[in-house]
Write an enzyme that holds these catalytic residues in place. Structure first.
Site, PDB file in Angstrom:
ATOM      1  N   GLU A   1     -11.022  20.892   6.403  1.00 30.13           N
ATOM      2  CA  GLU A   1      -9.848  21.772   6.372  1.00 30.13           C
ATOM      3  C   GLU A   1      -9.048  21.288   5.023  1.00 30.13           C
ATOM      4  OE1 GLU A   1      -6.775  22.709   9.626  1.00 30.13           O
ATOM      5  OE2 GLU A   1      -5.967  21.319   8.035  1.00 30.13           O
ATOM      6  N   GLU A   2      -9.119  19.858   4.955  1.00 30.03           N
ATOM      7  CA  GLU A   2      -8.180  19.287   3.826  1.00 30.03           C
ATOM      8  C   GLU A   2      -8.857  19.189   2.580  1.00 30.03           C
ATOM      9  OE1 GLU A   2      -5.076  18.355   4.154  1.00 30.03           O
ATOM     10  OE2 GLU A   2      -4.865  18.919   6.415  1.00 30.03           O
TER      11      GLU A   2
ATOM     12  N   ASP B   1      -2.049  13.484   7.942  1.00 29.94           N
ATOM     13  CA  ASP B   1      -3.390  14.273   7.740  1.00 29.94           C
ATOM     14  C   ASP B   1      -4.149  13.925   6.686  1.00 29.94           C
ATOM     15  OD1 ASP B   1      -1.378  15.164   6.554  1.00 29.94           O
ATOM     16  OD2 ASP B   1      -1.136  17.345   6.952  1.00 29.94           O
TER      17      ASP B   1
ATOM     18  N   LEU C   1      -6.456  16.719  11.411  1.00 27.80           N
ATOM     19  CA  LEU C   1      -5.240  16.613  12.078  1.00 27.80           C
ATOM     20  C   LEU C   1      -4.668  17.888  12.397  1.00 27.80           C
ATOM     21  CD1 LEU C   1      -4.001  13.711  12.899  1.00 27.80           C
ATOM     22  CD2 LEU C   1      -2.055  15.134  11.920  1.00 27.80           C
ATOM     23  N   ASP C   2      -4.890  18.358  13.377  1.00 28.12           N
ATOM     24  CA  ASP C   2      -4.505  19.526  13.997  1.00 28.12           C
ATOM     25  C   ASP C   2      -3.045  19.550  14.539  1.00 28.12           C
ATOM     26  OD1 ASP C   2      -4.916  22.528  15.008  1.00 28.12           O
ATOM     27  OD2 ASP C   2      -4.598  21.647  16.932  1.00 28.12           O
TER      28      ASP C   2
ATOM     29  N   GLU D   1     -11.465  25.128  13.153  1.00 32.87           N
ATOM     30  CA  GLU D   1     -10.855  25.585  14.702  1.00 32.87           C
ATOM     31  C   GLU D   1     -11.605  26.408  15.425  1.00 32.87           C
ATOM     32  OE1 GLU D   1      -6.445  24.565  12.700  1.00 32.87           O
ATOM     33  OE2 GLU D   1      -7.201  26.527  12.154  1.00 32.87           O
TER      34      GLU D   1
ATOM     35  N   ASP E   1       0.894  -1.245   0.067  1.00 30.18           N
ATOM     36  CA  ASP E   1       0.045   0.008  -0.061  1.00 30.18           C
ATOM     37  C   ASP E   1       0.830   1.103  -0.010  1.00 30.18           C
ATOM     38  OD1 ASP E   1      -2.190  -1.844   0.475  1.00 30.18           O
ATOM     39  OD2 ASP E   1      -2.052  -1.692   2.413  1.00 30.18           O
TER      40      ASP E   1
HETATM   41  P1  AHG Z   1      -3.105  22.536  11.105  1.00 31.97           P
HETATM   42  O1  AHG Z   1      -2.008  21.664  11.747  1.00 31.97           O
HETATM   43  O2  AHG Z   1      -4.539  21.891  11.250  1.00 31.97           O
HETATM   44  O3  AHG Z   1      -2.756  23.249   9.926  1.00 31.97           O
HETATM   45  O4  AHG Z   1      -3.072  23.472  12.294  1.00 31.97           O
HETATM   46  C1  AHG Z   1      -2.093  24.299  13.024  1.00 31.97           C
HETATM   47  C2  AHG Z   1      -2.425  25.471  13.514  1.00 31.97           C
HETATM   48  C3  AHG Z   1      -2.972  25.693  15.079  1.00 31.97           C
HETATM   49  O5  AHG Z   1      -3.259  24.043  15.436  1.00 31.97           O
HETATM   50  C4  AHG Z   1      -1.808  26.094  15.733  1.00 31.97           C
HETATM   51  O6  AHG Z   1      -2.175  26.797  16.961  1.00 31.97           O
HETATM   52  C5  AHG Z   1      -1.266  26.909  14.679  1.00 31.97           C
HETATM   53  O7  AHG Z   1      -1.675  26.412  13.365  1.00 31.97           O
HETATM   54  C6  AHG Z   1       0.310  27.039  14.517  1.00 31.97           C
HETATM   55  O8  AHG Z   1       0.821  27.554  13.686  1.00 31.97           O
HETATM   56  P2  AHG Z   1       2.324  28.512  13.746  1.00 31.97           P
HETATM   57  O9  AHG Z   1       2.973  27.473  13.541  1.00 31.97           O
HETATM   58  O10 AHG Z   1       2.054  29.769  12.591  1.00 31.97           O
HETATM   59  O11 AHG Z   1       2.400  29.247  15.244  1.00 31.97           O
HETATM   60 MN    MN Z   2      -5.453  23.047  12.751  1.00 35.93          MN
HETATM   61 MN    MN Z   3      -5.100  20.217   9.973  1.00 35.79          MN
END
Ligand code: AHG
Ligand code: MN
Ligand code: MN
Length: 352
Positions: A111-112, A88, A136-137, A293, A82
């Site tokens: 978001e994706e 994410d 995936l945050d 978010e 696979d």
């Molecule tokens: P994601 O991984 O879903 O794109 O979200 C990241 C977000 C959030 O979770 C976080 O507080 C922030 O972006 C971090 O951003 P910086 O690296 O700019 O600080």
């Molecule tokens: Mn996020």
């Molecule tokens: Mn995300």
């Protein structure tokens, strides 16, 4: 064979005989509260349960992330042939798949994905729920084994259910959400959610594969010792935000920044504090996404007794939304601290 862990779990689950309270699983909790939900058909309960299932699948994969060098890097093929996916992308697919198959969801925005998704709906069903999510945050944390999360929010559709969902079903203010939650894949895995009647947290017990009620009716402290902001952007913030951040430092607050909103807010939920992602020169409207978010996390924070405002000092949940991927600045956390930030900024803006 009964492993030691299994035995312990079984023991815990039947602790009534020993004078201890019985563990309550997420499914049991949802069922018990079914009458508090917005429908009585059980549809909403099934949706929440399915979100829990998707979270468990993603959790399994997050736990294996450290093995990426053994299992293969993104784009390569793993031992079973696979294609190895980025986590994410994997999380996004699993949530979409699970929600689509649930039969309780008529639209998903992630978001994706650029556009919203309309799942195939069984002929006899007319599902009412819309799910918005950040699957995936904190994705930049994955490769270094630091906490990540999932954020979700649930709306009821507003367009007539005689046809497919419309964009307007997704572009509803945060105050219209009927549920919101997050999953934290950390030292343990937690699912925290609200349906507008307080916030409850469930810890995944890996030995029985169930989320178990661990944090009932979460109330965040009115104030705390932490502030959480990407201090690296300090010079790119507006003057009043810079002054407020100086003020936090003058108060000897402790700076903590994980770079995953879920993890940063989770700390504040339990220890109190303030989280800020102000607008910067690069992101004049802020970076965090309203729908995936800011709205869901604000709903949870408010339900836990906290507050969430934009840097223009408007309540996040009351902000209008025009685009699926619209962003906002945000300041959220303990009520006393957010109120003080508001007064500080109002006073500072008045004299300058
Ligand atoms: P994601 O991984 O879903 O794109 O979200 C990241 C977000 C959030 O979770 C976080 O507080 C922030 O972006 C971090 O951003 P910086 O690296 O700019 O600080
Ligand atoms: Mn996020
Ligand atoms: Mn995300």
């Amino acid at each position: 064979m009964l492993t030691k862990l299994h035995f312990l779990s079984l023991l815990l689950r039947n602790t009534n005989h020993f004078g201890m309270s019985k563990i309550e699983t997420l499914d049991e909790f949802i069922l018990k509260r079914q009458d508090e939900h917005t429908d009585s058909s059980g549809s909403f309960s099934r949706l929440l349960r399915d979100i829990g299932i998707a979270a468990k699948i993603v959790n399994r994969e997050v736990n294996k992330a450290g093995l990426v060098n053994i299992l293969g890097v993104e784009g390569s093929q793993n031992s079973t042939g696979d294609e190895v996916q980025k986590l994410d992308v994997f999380a996004n697919e699993k949530f979409i798949e699970t929600l689509s198959m649930s039969g309780e969801v008529c639209g998903i925005a992630s978001e994706e994905n650029m556009e919203f998704i309309i799942p195939e709906i069984p002929a006899h069903k007319k599902p009412q729920y819309i799910v918005v999510m950040d699957p995936l945050d904190g994705s930049s944390n994955i490769d270094v084994n630091v906490s990540v999360g999932t954020i979700f929010g649930v709306y009821k559709r507003i367009s007539p259910d005689s046809g497919p969902v419309q964009k307007e079903d997704f572009l509803q203010k945060g105050s219209n959400m009927v549920a919101a939650g997050y999953v934290l894949y950390g030292t343990s895995t937690l699912l925290v959610y609200t349906t507008g009647n307080g916030v409850n947290g469930f810890t995944l017990d890996p030995s029985i594969g169930e989320f178990c009620l661990s944090h009932r009716n979460i109330k965040m402290p009115e104030a705390g010792n932490y502030y959480s902001v990407n201090q690296g952007y300090y010079l790119k913030f507006d003057l009043e935000m810079r002054r407020y951040i100086d003020h936090c430092s003058d108060l000897n607050l402790r700076l903590r920044y994980i770079g995953s909103m879920v993890s940063d807010i989770h700390r504040i939920m339990f220890q109190g504090g303030i989280f800020l992602y102000p607008n910067t020169r690069k992101y004049p409207q802020g970076k965090l996404r309203l729908l995936y978010e800011c709205y869901p996390m604000s709903f949870i924070v408010e339900q836990a007794g906290g507050m969430a405002l934009s840097c223009k000092l408007e309540r996040i949940l009351d902000l209008e939304i025009k685009k699926l991927h619209e962003t906002s600045s945000i300041v959220m956390g303990s009520s006393k601290m957010v109120r003080e930030m508001k007064e500080f900024v109002e006073k500072y803006s008045a004299i300058n």
